[in-house]
Design a protein around this motif. Structure first.
Motif, PDB file in Angstrom:
ATOM      1  N   VAL A  51       0.886  -1.198   0.058  1.00 25.87           N
ATOM      2  CA  VAL A  51      -0.048   0.010  -0.006  1.00 25.87           C
ATOM      3  C   VAL A  51       0.772   1.108  -0.067  1.00 25.87           C
ATOM      4  CG1 VAL A  51      -1.869   1.311   1.152  1.00 25.87           C
ATOM      5  CG2 VAL A  51      -1.848  -1.064   1.377  1.00 25.87           C
ATOM      6  N   GLY A  52       0.546   2.374  -1.035  1.00 22.07           N
ATOM      7  CA  GLY A  52       1.520   3.268  -1.001  1.00 22.07           C
ATOM      8  C   GLY A  52       2.502   3.308  -1.930  1.00 22.07           C
ATOM      9  N   SER A  53       2.485   2.240  -2.686  1.00 23.37           N
ATOM     10  CA  SER A  53       3.508   1.829  -3.541  1.00 23.37           C
ATOM     11  C   SER A  53       2.655   1.306  -4.820  1.00 23.37           C
ATOM     12  CB  SER A  53       4.525   0.727  -3.322  1.00 23.37           C
ATOM     13  OG  SER A  53       5.405   0.573  -4.320  1.00 23.37           O
ATOM     14  N   ALA A  54       2.395  -0.050  -5.077  1.00 29.08           N
ATOM     15  CA  ALA A  54       1.711  -0.469  -5.993  1.00 29.08           C
ATOM     16  C   ALA A  54       0.201  -0.806  -5.819  1.00 29.08           C
ATOM     17  CB  ALA A  54       2.245  -1.963  -6.152  1.00 29.08           C
ATOM     18  N   VAL A  55      -0.306  -0.752  -4.631  1.00 28.57           N
ATOM     19  CA  VAL A  55      -1.607  -0.517  -4.173  1.00 28.57           C
ATOM     20  C   VAL A  55      -2.050   0.484  -3.498  1.00 28.57           C
ATOM     21  CG1 VAL A  55      -3.230  -1.891  -2.578  1.00 28.57           C
ATOM     22  CG2 VAL A  55      -1.490  -3.130  -3.589  1.00 28.57           C
ATOM     23  N   SER A  56      -3.277   1.413  -3.991  1.00 28.85           N
ATOM     24  CA  SER A  56      -3.738   2.374  -3.588  1.00 28.85           C
ATOM     25  C   SER A  56      -4.495   2.373  -2.380  1.00 28.85           C
ATOM     26  CB  SER A  56      -4.607   3.212  -4.691  1.00 28.85           C
ATOM     27  OG  SER A  56      -5.948   2.494  -4.595  1.00 28.85           O
ATOM     28  N   ALA A  57      -4.839   3.408  -1.626  1.00 28.32           N
ATOM     29  CA  ALA A  57      -5.203   3.472  -0.350  1.00 28.32           C
ATOM     30  C   ALA A  57      -6.754   2.919  -0.461  1.00 28.32           C
ATOM     31  CB  ALA A  57      -5.470   4.729   0.395  1.00 28.32           C
ATOM     32  N   GLN A  58      -7.468   3.401  -1.673  1.00 25.65           N
ATOM     33  CA  GLN A  58      -8.719   2.687  -2.067  1.00 25.65           C
ATOM     34  C   GLN A  58      -8.813   1.289  -2.272  1.00 25.65           C
ATOM     35  OE1 GLN A  58      -7.172   5.347  -3.647  1.00 25.65           O
ATOM     36  NE2 GLN A  58      -8.228   7.127  -2.755  1.00 25.65           N
ATOM     37  N   GLU A  59      -8.015   0.947  -2.956  1.00 23.90           N
ATOM     38  CA  GLU A  59      -7.887  -0.513  -3.137  1.00 23.90           C
ATOM     39  C   GLU A  59      -7.657  -1.404  -1.761  1.00 23.90           C
ATOM     40  OE1 GLU A  59      -5.869  -1.294  -7.542  1.00 23.90           O
ATOM     41  OE2 GLU A  59      -4.556  -0.387  -5.971  1.00 23.90           O
ATOM     42  N   ALA A  60      -6.699  -0.762  -0.835  1.00 28.91           N
ATOM     43  CA  ALA A  60      -6.481  -1.402   0.279  1.00 28.91           C
ATOM     44  C   ALA A  60      -7.747  -1.403   1.310  1.00 28.91           C
ATOM     45  CB  ALA A  60      -5.533  -0.906   0.847  1.00 28.91           C
ATOM     46  N   TYR A  61      -8.702  -0.191   1.256  1.00 30.77           N
ATOM     47  CA  TYR A  61      -9.615  -0.146   1.879  1.00 30.77           C
ATOM     48  C   TYR A  61     -10.853  -1.099   1.592  1.00 30.77           C
ATOM     49  CZ  TYR A  61     -14.156   2.028   3.079  1.00 30.77           C
ATOM     50  OH  TYR A  61     -15.463   2.207   3.843  1.00 30.77           O
ATOM     51  N   ALA A  62     -10.750  -1.638   0.269  1.00 32.36           N
ATOM     52  CA  ALA A  62     -11.792  -2.729  -0.191  1.00 32.36           C
ATOM     53  C   ALA A  62     -11.044  -4.017   0.244  1.00 32.36           C
ATOM     54  CB  ALA A  62     -11.957  -2.504  -1.714  1.00 32.36           C
ATOM     55  N   ALA A  63      -9.990  -4.296   0.078  1.00 37.23           N
ATOM     56  CA  ALA A  63      -9.311  -5.693   0.644  1.00 37.23           C
ATOM     57  C   ALA A  63      -9.331  -5.732   1.987  1.00 37.23           C
ATOM     58  CB  ALA A  63      -7.854  -5.770   0.077  1.00 37.23           C
ATOM     59  N   ALA A  64      -9.455  -4.641   2.809  1.00 35.74           N
ATOM     60  CA  ALA A  64      -9.604  -4.686   4.394  1.00 35.74           C
ATOM     61  C   ALA A  64     -10.822  -5.244   4.737  1.00 35.74           C
ATOM     62  CB  ALA A  64      -9.337  -3.528   4.872  1.00 35.74           C
ATOM     63  N   GLY A  65     -11.878  -4.828   3.696  1.00 40.37           N
ATOM     64  CA  GLY A  65     -13.300  -5.075   3.931  1.00 40.37           C
ATOM     65  C   GLY A  65     -13.475  -6.582   3.682  1.00 40.37           C
ATOM     66  N   PHE A  77       3.931   5.813   3.838  1.00 44.26           N
ATOM     67  CA  PHE A  77       2.259   5.596   3.600  1.00 44.26           C
ATOM     68  C   PHE A  77       1.929   5.889   5.108  1.00 44.26           C
ATOM     69  CE2 PHE A  77      -1.573   3.486   3.858  1.00 44.26           C
ATOM     70  CZ  PHE A  77      -2.532   4.230   2.865  1.00 44.26           C
ATOM     71  N   HIS A  78       0.944   6.813   5.501  1.00 43.16           N
ATOM     72  CA  HIS A  78       0.779   7.091   6.757  1.00 43.16           C
ATOM     73  C   HIS A  78      -0.764   7.075   7.085  1.00 43.16           C
ATOM     74  CE1 HIS A  78       4.699   8.165   7.641  1.00 43.16           C
ATOM     75  NE2 HIS A  78       4.737   8.832   6.810  1.00 43.16           N
ATOM     76  N   ASP A  79      -1.558   6.674   6.112  1.00 42.20           N
ATOM     77  CA  ASP A  79      -2.959   6.654   6.158  1.00 42.20           C
ATOM     78  C   ASP A  79      -3.621   5.438   6.717  1.00 42.20           C
ATOM     79  OD1 ASP A  79      -3.326   9.402   5.563  1.00 42.20           O
ATOM     80  OD2 ASP A  79      -3.263   8.872   3.490  1.00 42.20           O
ATOM     81  N   LEU A  80      -2.936   4.749   7.518  1.00 43.16           N
ATOM     82  CA  LEU A  80      -3.376   3.314   8.208  1.00 43.16           C
ATOM     83  C   LEU A  80      -4.955   3.361   8.668  1.00 43.16           C
ATOM     84  CD1 LEU A  80       0.106   2.893   9.933  1.00 43.16           C
ATOM     85  CD2 LEU A  80      -0.621   1.886   7.622  1.00 43.16           C
ATOM     86  N   VAL A 137       3.257  -2.763   8.437  1.00 40.32           N
ATOM     87  CA  VAL A 137       4.344  -3.659   8.341  1.00 40.32           C
ATOM     88  C   VAL A 137       4.849  -3.876   6.986  1.00 40.32           C
ATOM     89  CG1 VAL A 137       3.077  -5.224  10.244  1.00 40.32           C
ATOM     90  CG2 VAL A 137       2.898  -5.515   8.121  1.00 40.32           C
ATOM     91  N   GLN A 138       5.986  -4.404   7.085  1.00 37.11           N
ATOM     92  CA  GLN A 138       6.921  -4.616   5.806  1.00 37.11           C
ATOM     93  C   GLN A 138       6.069  -5.241   5.053  1.00 37.11           C
ATOM     94  OE1 GLN A 138      10.685  -5.504   6.436  1.00 37.11           O
ATOM     95  NE2 GLN A 138      11.624  -5.194   4.350  1.00 37.11           N
ATOM     96  N   SER A 139       5.752  -6.505   5.517  1.00 33.80           N
ATOM     97  CA  SER A 139       5.224  -7.611   4.527  1.00 33.80           C
ATOM     98  C   SER A 139       4.069  -8.393   5.130  1.00 33.80           C
ATOM     99  CB  SER A 139       6.120  -8.554   3.790  1.00 33.80           C
ATOM    100  OG  SER A 139       6.948  -9.333   4.696  1.00 33.80           O
ATOM    101  N   LEU A 140       3.274  -9.142   4.279  1.00 32.73           N
ATOM    102  CA  LEU A 140       2.246 -10.162   5.031  1.00 32.73           C
ATOM    103  C   LEU A 140       2.181 -11.471   3.894  1.00 32.73           C
ATOM    104  CD1 LEU A 140      -0.544  -7.365   5.517  1.00 32.73           C
ATOM    105  CD2 LEU A 140       0.628  -8.619   7.158  1.00 32.73           C
ATOM    106  N   PRO A 141       1.701 -12.233   4.607  1.00 33.63           N
ATOM    107  CA  PRO A 141       1.473 -13.455   3.957  1.00 33.63           C
ATOM    108  C   PRO A 141       1.220 -13.632   2.510  1.00 33.63           C
ATOM    109  CG  PRO A 141       0.842 -13.871   6.168  1.00 33.63           C
ATOM    110  CD  PRO A 141       0.992 -12.564   5.960  1.00 33.63           C
TER     111      PRO A 141
END
Length: 137
Positions: free
Chosen positions: A39-53, A88-91, A119-123
């Motif tokens: 997130v903040g690189s290849a993934v936008s905050a909006q995409e990450a918001y949807a993924a978190a959902g 990226f700080h919009d956690l 975090v740096q990376s996830l599974p």
């Protein structure tokens, strides 16, 4: 919705004395990640918001899978891990995607206390991971 199939040697959720603890849930549908990246690189905050959902939907499905017959679910604590660029700080904005799903499913009173952690990376290269603790009866 069924609980996601574990990607390793663990259970999606464990019920103990009326409290359900979920494993970390990533944004998977039918066992496949719907999004990979930072997130903040290849993934936008909006995409990450949807993924978190999606990850929160999976966590709630895991809660329900071990609490069949329960008429009450109260989410107590949620941690949202976000694989993000150092700049990226919009956690919290990303974690709001997970909260929105819980609020839609359980009402605003169903919202848990929450932490959003970069975090740096996830599974498997997932951009987000959600774990949930809930009381059931």
């Amino acid at each position: 919705m069924a609980a996601p199939i574990p990607q390793g040697d663990y259970r999606p959720a464990v019920l103990h004395d009326g409290v359900v603890y979920t494993a970390g849930m990533t944004p998977r549908r039918d066992g496949e990640l719907v999004l990979r990246g930072v997130v903040g690189s290849a993934v936008s905050a909006q995409e990450a918001y949807a993924a978190a959902g999606i990850a929160a939907e999976n966590a709630l499905a895991a809660v329900r899978s071990v609490s069949t017959g329960a008429t009450y679910i109260r989410c107590l604590r949620m941690t949202v891990y976000i694989a993000c660029a150092g700049s990226f700080h919009d956690l919290s904005a990303v974690a709001d995607g997970a909260s929105a799903v819980l609020a839609a499913a359980l009402g605003r009173d169903g919202l848990p206390a929450r932490a959003a952690i970069g975090v740096q990376s996830l599974p498997s290269g997932a951009p987000v991971e959600v774990d949930l603790i809930a009381a059931v009866r």
